[in-house]
Design an enzyme around this catalytic site. Structure first.
Site, PDB file in Angstrom:
ATOM      1  N   GLY A 238       0.816  -1.218   0.000  1.00  0.00           N
ATOM      2  CA  GLY A 238       0.000   0.000   0.000  1.00  0.00           C
ATOM      3  C   GLY A 238       0.840   1.255   0.000  1.00  0.00           C
ATOM      4  O   GLY A 238       0.553   2.222  -0.728  1.00  0.00           O
ATOM      5  N   CYS A 239       1.882   1.266   0.793  1.00  0.00           N
ATOM      6  CA  CYS A 239       2.749   2.445   0.877  1.00  0.00           C
ATOM      7  C   CYS A 239       3.507   2.662  -0.433  1.00  0.00           C
ATOM      8  O   CYS A 239       3.751   3.797  -0.834  1.00  0.00           O
ATOM      9  CB  CYS A 239       3.713   2.305   2.046  1.00  0.00           C
ATOM     10  SG  CYS A 239       2.864   2.237   3.649  1.00  0.00           S
TER      11      CYS A 239
END
Length: 154
Positions: free
Chosen positions: A44-45
């Site tokens: 996600g990051c």
């Protein structure tokens, strides 16, 4: 409790990915997108950082400096920048002191476990050092679009 819009952005000095001190107030006169993320190089990051990387020219047109902040070490941030070819500064908040100042260090639930961590949140800080807008409802893959939509509506 996350800091709200119209409040003064808490100033801080943290080490960047090159282990050099970086102070937020040195950017007065520019808009700053200060985005808090849980951990470098996680799926996600990574998607979130890639979106900001790929729209940097548009953000530059709005006089916006992007700063990513996580509880990672400078070494992990360097690896993240190199691997993803990121074109903005990442800051290491290893003791999560700045995360706490901004109210994003909170109890989180993941797969039935509870622990403290960063709640993904971004703050648009105006040229005078005040929080103009808080972004906390977005998906990692469209974070950059949400920010640009806001900037383009001004």
């Amino acid at each position: 409790m996350v800091i709200e819009a119209a409040k003064t952005a808490p100033d801080f000095t943290l080490n960047d990915q090159d282990n050099n001190p970086f102070t937020l107030s040195e950017l007065k006169g520019k808009k700053v997108l200060l985005y808090f993320y849980p951990r470098a190089s996680t799926p996600g990051c990574t998607v979130q950082a890639q979106g900001l990387r790929d729209t940097k020219a548009e953000l530059d047109n709005h006089n916006v400096v992007v700063l990513g902040l996580s509880p990672d070490t400078p070494k992990k941030l360097t690896n993240f920048i190199n691997k993803q070819e990121l074109n903005f500064t990442l800051l290491a908040d290893e003791d999560h002191e700045v995360c706490e100042k901004y109210g994003v260090w909170q109890l989180k639930k993941f797969m039935g476990k509870e622990n403290m961590g960063v709640v993904r949140t971004s703050f648009l800080i105006n040229e005078s050092g005040y929080i103009e807008h808080v972004f906390n409802k977005f998906k990692t893959k469209n974070h950059h679009e949400v920010v640009l939509d806001y900037l383009n509506s001004k």
